[in-house]
Design a protein around this motif. Structure first.
Motif, short mmCIF file in Angstrom:
data_model
loop_
_atom_site.label_atom_id
_atom_site.label_comp_id
_atom_site.label_asym_id
_atom_site.label_seq_id
_atom_site.Cartn_x
_atom_site.Cartn_y
_atom_site.Cartn_z
N HIS A 23 0.96 -0.49 0.06
CA HIS A 23 -0.19 -0.07 0.02
C HIS A 23 0.92 0.86 -0.18
N GLN A 24 2.08 1.16 0.89
CA GLN A 24 3.09 2.37 0.81
C GLN A 24 3.80 2.81 -1.25
N GLY B 165 -0.82 -3.69 -12.61
CA GLY B 165 -1.47 -4.55 -13.44
C GLY B 165 -0.05 -5.66 -12.80
N ALA B 166 0.85 -5.22 -12.39
CA ALA B 166 1.94 -5.78 -12.79
C ALA B 166 2.51 -6.51 -10.81
N LEU B 167 2.34 -5.36 -10.15
CA LEU B 167 1.74 -5.52 -8.28
C LEU B 167 0.79 -6.54 -8.12
N LEU B 168 -0.80 -6.09 -8.40
CA LEU B 168 -1.65 -6.71 -7.80
C LEU B 168 -1.26 -8.45 -8.13
N PRO B 169 -1.32 -8.79 -9.31
CA PRO B 169 -1.13 -10.79 -9.00
C PRO B 169 0.25 -11.01 -8.17
N GLY C 253 -7.39 -8.24 4.57
CA GLY C 253 -7.56 -6.68 4.93
C GLY C 253 -6.21 -6.30 4.08
N ILE C 254 -5.10 -6.81 3.60
CA ILE C 254 -4.67 -6.78 2.53
C ILE C 254 -5.11 -5.52 1.45
N TYR C 255 -6.22 -6.13 0.55
CA TYR C 255 -6.57 -5.84 -0.66
C TYR C 255 -7.15 -4.17 -0.36
N LEU C 256 -8.09 -4.09 0.72
CA LEU C 256 -9.29 -2.66 1.82
C LEU C 256 -7.64 -2.32 2.17
N GLN C 257 -6.72 -2.40 2.35
CA GLN C 257 -5.31 -1.42 2.88
C GLN C 257 -5.07 -0.63 1.14
N MET C 258 -4.63 -1.67 -0.07
CA MET C 258 -4.60 -1.20 -0.91
C MET C 258 -5.22 -0.09 -1.19
N GLU C 259 -6.48 -0.57 -1.36
CA GLU C 259 -7.72 0.21 -1.76
C GLU C 259 -7.14 1.52 -1.34
N LEU C 260 -7.78 1.59 0.11
CA LEU C 260 -7.39 2.86 0.72
C LEU C 260 -6.79 3.65 0.98
N SER C 261 -5.32 3.51 0.61
CA SER C 261 -4.24 3.93 -0.23
C SER C 261 -4.17 4.36 -1.57
N TYR C 262 -4.95 3.79 -2.60
CA TYR C 262 -5.59 4.44 -4.38
C TYR C 262 -6.23 5.67 -3.60
N LEU C 263 -7.33 5.90 -2.91
CA LEU C 263 -8.15 6.43 -2.64
C LEU C 263 -7.23 7.77 -1.66
N GLN C 264 -6.57 7.84 -0.79
CA GLN C 264 -5.76 8.66 0.12
C GLN C 264 -4.81 9.55 -1.02
N ILE D 218 7.69 -5.37 -10.45
CA ILE D 218 8.22 -5.50 -9.42
C ILE D 218 8.51 -5.15 -8.61
N LYS D 219 10.03 -5.40 -9.23
CA LYS D 219 11.56 -5.65 -8.52
C LYS D 219 11.28 -3.93 -8.09
N SER D 220 11.64 -3.54 -8.74
CA SER D 220 10.82 -1.17 -8.35
C SER D 220 10.07 -1.32 -6.76
N SER D 221 8.72 -2.28 -6.93
CA SER D 221 7.94 -1.42 -6.12
C SER D 221 8.87 -2.55 -4.89
N LEU D 222 9.24 -3.64 -5.02
CA LEU D 222 9.75 -4.56 -3.45
C LEU D 222 11.18 -3.80 -3.28
N SER D 223 11.54 -3.09 -4.04
CA SER D 223 12.84 -1.69 -3.33
C SER D 223 12.28 -1.08 -3.19
N TYR D 224 12.01 -0.33 -2.77
CA TYR D 224 11.04 0.47 -2.30
C TYR D 224 10.06 0.02 -1.13
#
Length: 469
Positions: A62-63, A81-85, A126-137, A207-213
């Motif tokens: 979510h971060q 599209g790369a991160l969610l799956p 809860g993980i996917y709700l957290q991701m949705e809330l982060s997008y809304l934020q 995915i690698k870039s996202s995980l590195s963050y």
């Protein structure tokens, strides 16, 4: 315009957080009268386990959603599209591992294995709700964000009461069942919305870039949870669920300040990112100063009236928690100050440094708790929490303020307003009344006076402008 937008979103986030955690505070009498301190403690332990599992399983994705939404070099739909799956596959794997090892984990934590199973399933949803809330934020959809949290908590509390009043044994499981049902519904809602954001592809570079963050943020989030909730687990281990329940109740009252801090932070992070992109750091310092004063004033009010809240919200078996609230709430003030400077670390992608600072503070908290709780009892956990948050603030402040030379809020300003805060607390402590009504009037007058002292300039300018009209 930017300042007005910030406070508009802050107000909505505050309402969301106030309802999210405030409804828990308001409904405390229901649960404290239905549950023994030991049963109340088990619910707090379940909440801590679930929170830890959300961090571990979600990899702080979510971060990454928040940061990549504000990255002009990233196509957000491709990123999602790369991160969610990847997250779906990873979380299902962890759920399987936890359920297969539920007996060992339950023995280690000293809880029933069914609590472990329910925790991991609720965490998955809860993980996917957290991701949705982060997008809304990130997209400044603060109204929708607020609606989601309000609806969620209305149903959780309502179903909890229904289950608890109908179960004949282990009635605290009613809370777990309600979160499971609501979690399933919001999981379906979140996945539908998240899929709409995605342009699916097997982009391992993304995915690698996202995980590195985000991976360093897993460490920092876990450390943050240790600071926030490890006290209850350690108290349960050494002293039992009853003492954990009393401490948890005092912590729940103190969460009134944490609600405000969370609301401000939800608006602060996207505001800081946008302001930094636009080169508007001077506006950031003005907002930071105002927020600091608001947090201090609200904390002052909570400290002054906390003893009455305890009496109103719980039976006498919980009254021992009264002395904990002033200490814990002051700790939250230092957490707020730390968050001000953490925004720079997140924006500049220095998540590893952030993780190191949080691990240091969390490590101090755990060591002190393990050493002192068996000797001095659960009350010492409030002091270790305060000290740990002070250390965390000090580390972030020194790095950003002195090493990077970025004065998001001045040291003299921090010290001056905190000294005023302590002065008002001491005045309240030293003046004693024989009856309740004069004491309440005195406290209310003191809070009103503190508002005038903190915002005298803004009040003067407002009155002057009115007179000119």
């Amino acid at each position: 315009m930017l300042k007005a937008t910030f406070f508009k979103h802050s107000l909505l986030y505050f309402f969301a957080e106030a309802f999210n955690k405030g409804i828990v505070l308001i409904t405390l009498p229901i649960f404290t009268y239905l549950l023994t301190p030991a049963e109340f403690g088990l619910i707090s332990i379940y909440a801590s386990i679930t929170a830890v599992l959300i961090v571990l399983m979600g990899l702080s994705s979510h971060q990454a959603v928040i940061r990549n939404y504000h990255d002009n070099n990233v196509v957000f739909s491709n990123f999602m599209g790369a991160l969610l799956p990847f997250i779906i596959i990873f979380t299902l794997l962890i759920v399987s591992v936890v359920i297969l090892n539920r007996v060992s984990i339950a023995t280690l934590i000293n809880v029933d294995e069914m609590i472990i199973v329910l925790s991991v399933v609720v965490a998955f949803f809860g993980i996917y709700l957290q991701m949705e809330l982060s997008y809304l934020q990130s997209s400044n959809s603060s109204l929708k964000y607020t609606k989601v949290l309000v609806i969620r908590n209305i149903f959780i509390i309502g179903l909890s009461v229904i289950f608890m009043t109908n179960l004949t044994s282990d009635i605290y499981y009613g809370r777990f069942y309600s979160e499971l049902i609501v979690g399933i519904a919001l999981f379906l809602f979140s996945m539908l919305n998240l899929f709409r954001l995605c342009t699916f592809s097997a982009d391992f570079k993304t995915i690698k870039s996202s995980l590195s963050y985000s991976l360093p943020l897993v460490v920092s989030s876990l450390a943050g949870l240790i600071l926030l909730s490890s006290d209850v687990l350690i108290i349960n281990k050494f002293l039992g669920a009853e003492d954990a329940g009393i401490y948890s109740f005092g912590f729940s009252i103190s969460m009134a300040v944490y609600i405000l801090i969370s609301a401000i932070n939800n608006a602060w992070i996207p505001f800081y990112f946008k302001s930094s992109n636009d080169g508007l750091i001077p506006k950031v310092t003005v907002i930071a100063s105002i927020n600091y004063k608001v947090v201090l004033l609200f904390t002052l009010a909570v400290i002054m009236f906390s003893q009455y809240l305890v009496v109103i919200l719980a039976p006498s078996s919980y009254y021992e928690s009264q002395t904990l609230i002033p200490i814990i709430t002051v700790g939250f003030v230092f957490l707020f100050l730390s968050n001000i400077f953490v925004s720079y670390l997140l924006y500049s992608k220095k998540t590893l440094i952030l993780s190191v600072f949080l691990v240091i503070a969390a490590g101090i908290n755990v060591v002190l708790n393990y050493f002192f709780i068996p000797i001095y009892g659960y009350a010492v956990a409030a002091w270790t929490t305060l000290f740990s948050y002070f250390v965390l603030f000090g580390l972030n402040f020194i790095y950003v303020y002195f090493y990077k030379g970025l004065a998001l809020i001045k040291l003299t300003e921090i010290f001056y307003y905190f000294l005023l805060f302590v002065s008002f607390v001491m005045i309240d402590y030293m003046v004693v009344f024989d009856s309740v009504l004069p004491e309440l009037l005195f406290k209310a007058t003191l809070v009103f006076s503190s508002v005038l002292v903190y915002f005298y300039r803004a009040i003067y300018d407002l009155l002057l402008s009115r007179l000119k009209l």
